[in-house]
Scaffold this active site. Structure first.
Site, PDB file in Angstrom:
ATOM      1  N   LYS A 169      54.658  66.097 -46.928  1.00  0.00           N
ATOM      2  CA  LYS A 169      54.570  66.240 -48.388  1.00  0.00           C
ATOM      3  C   LYS A 169      54.377  67.712 -48.705  1.00  0.00           C
ATOM      4  O   LYS A 169      53.450  68.340 -48.200  1.00  0.00           O
ATOM      5  CB  LYS A 169      53.404  65.407 -48.920  1.00  0.00           C
ATOM      6  CG  LYS A 169      53.161  65.557 -50.432  1.00  0.00           C
ATOM      7  CD  LYS A 169      52.319  64.418 -50.953  1.00  0.00           C
ATOM      8  CE  LYS A 169      51.913  64.634 -52.410  1.00  0.00           C
ATOM      9  NZ  LYS A 169      51.251  63.447 -52.992  1.00  0.00           N
ATOM     10  N   GLU A 196      50.195  67.068 -45.835  1.00  0.00           N
ATOM     11  CA  GLU A 196      50.464  67.719 -47.119  1.00  0.00           C
ATOM     12  C   GLU A 196      49.827  69.100 -47.183  1.00  0.00           C
ATOM     13  O   GLU A 196      48.689  69.253 -47.622  1.00  0.00           O
ATOM     14  CB  GLU A 196      49.934  66.877 -48.286  1.00  0.00           C
ATOM     15  CG  GLU A 196      50.267  67.515 -49.635  1.00  0.00           C
ATOM     16  CD  GLU A 196      49.579  66.862 -50.824  1.00  0.00           C
ATOM     17  OE1 GLU A 196      48.690  66.020 -50.625  1.00  0.00           O
ATOM     18  OE2 GLU A 196      49.918  67.225 -51.963  1.00  0.00           O
TER      19      GLU A 196
HETATM   20  P1  13P Z   1      50.536  66.191 -58.122  1.00  0.00           P
HETATM   21  O1  13P Z   1      51.867  65.496 -58.152  1.00  0.00           O
HETATM   22  O2  13P Z   1      49.753  66.076 -59.365  1.00  0.00           O
HETATM   23  O3  13P Z   1      50.659  67.605 -57.600  1.00  0.00           O
HETATM   24  O4  13P Z   1      49.651  65.451 -57.038  1.00  0.00           O
HETATM   25  C1  13P Z   1      50.189  65.094 -55.834  1.00  0.00           C
HETATM   26  C2  13P Z   1      49.128  64.994 -54.842  1.00  0.00           C
HETATM   27  O5  13P Z   1      48.967  63.968 -54.226  1.00  0.00           O
HETATM   28  C3  13P Z   1      48.278  66.155 -54.594  1.00  0.00           C
HETATM   29  O6  13P Z   1      47.542  65.931 -53.441  1.00  0.00           O
END
Ligand code: 13P
Length: 334
Positions: free
Chosen positions: A216, A174
């Site tokens: 992600k 991510e």
């Molecule tokens: P948000 O959907 O609040 O952006 O969080 C997702 C997430 O896992 C951030 O690391």
């Protein structure tokens, strides 16, 4: 089961992921913003409320947990991990230790947490966790990110992903290009493309199997402070253009973070993206705030609000699920 099968299971049948992996510091900030005091017990009650909401498994194929939650029991005495498994939801774990200031690079961040990670993964595998998450944070402005910040964070993502796969967990990589700032959508697209390309390059160099990874990412949106806010069609087109340019078809799935978009935007943009499918990869959601914001404020820490908070959570799941199939319409009807 192979990593690829696990990745596919998480996103099967139009399901997505709940990010319930806020660190103690982050959940405390979110609790305090709505007047909830943050203790081990309130955090347990809150996560129990989410995971035991009726029919949650229709919408969620995976839930990302924080270390504290993994070691807690639900209110009925069943372990939290087991509670998810019994519902057919794959349990996952956030393993990074947070994005810290990058020395010598004002306003930029590097994610920590690689030391001892092999041993931590061995324990998490024993505890029944089947996927993991590592978030890096990229600051966006007209002049940032630097190439150094992109490279260091991409390198860390791949080091983590290789260790996750070695332990038999599917890594969610991510890299989040932050949506704060007054930059326009062109800049958001340019940075997101460079960041994702760098991550994929490092995954290859470090022999991470792309078939066993989930990506992600942020959607490509206008900086929140900018004068012109792109609508869902533009967001969907620009996001998919960047993803087509950077993410190989071998990757089984791409999931979006909500990133501080309000509930309506996070839903409308996901819906617009879904309507352009099918894509080479499964596309879905992995939201924290856009699923939890409403239920958390409805709950407000009070036992008598649990049922109403679960209803609010179920409603967010229903609408997000509809958007994920490209069947959402403004005003809330699925
Ligand atoms: P948000 O959907 O609040 O952006 O969080 C997702 C997430 O896992 C951030 O690391």
């Amino acid at each position: 089961m192979t990593l690829q099968e696990t990745a596919r299971e998480i996103l099967a049948d139009g399901r997505g992921i709940l990010a319930a992996d806020e660190s103690t510091g982050t959940i405390t900030k979110r609790f305090e913003a709505v007047g909830i005091s943050s203790t081990e017990e309130t955090r347990r009650r809150y996560r129990d409320l989410l995971f035991t909401t009726k029919d949650v498994e229709q919408y969620l194929g995976g839930v990302i947990l924080y270390d504290e939650t993994v070691r807690q029991d639900a209110l009925d005495g069943t372990g939290m991990v087991e509670t998810l498994r019994r519902r057919g939801i794959v349990p996952g774990i956030k393993v990074d230790a947070g994005a810290k200031d990058l020395a010598g690079f004002p306003a930029e961040k590097v994610t920590e947490g690689l030391d001892g990670l092999r041993e931590r993964f061995a324990e998490y595998a024993d505890l029944g966790l089947r996927f993991a998450k590592w978030r890096s944070v990229i600051t966006v402005s007209d002049t940032l990110p630097t190439a150094t910040a992109i490279d260091l964070n991409a390198h860390g993502q791949a080091r983590y992903a290789a260790l996750a796969q070695e332990a038999g967990l599917v890594p969610i990589v991510e890299p989040e290009s932050i949506m704060d700032g007054d930059h326009g959508i062109d800049r958001s697209a340019e940075v997101t493309e460079a960041v994702l390309a760098a991550v994929v390059e490092q995954l290859r160099r470090q022999r991470v199997a792309l078939e066993g990874v989930l990506v992600k990412t942020n959607m490509v949106v206008s900086g929140y402070g900018g004068p012109d806010q792109a609508g869902p069609d533009e967001v969907a087109d620009r996001t998919l253009e960047v993803l087509h340019r950077t993410i190989p078809a071998a990757v089984p799935g791409i999931v979006f973070l909500s990133g501080g978009q309000d509930d309506e935007q996070a839903t409308a943009n996901l819906d617009a993206i879904a309507r352009r499918g099918p894509q080479p990869w499964t596309v879905s959601f992995s939201y924290a705030r856009a699923l939890q914001g409403r239920p958390m404020s409805v709950w407000a820490g009070a036992e008598e609000n649990v049922a109403a908070a679960q209803d609010a959570f179920a409603e967010r799941l229903r609408l997000t699920g509809a958007a994920n199939r490209g069947e959402w319409s403004p005003g809330g009807a699925a």
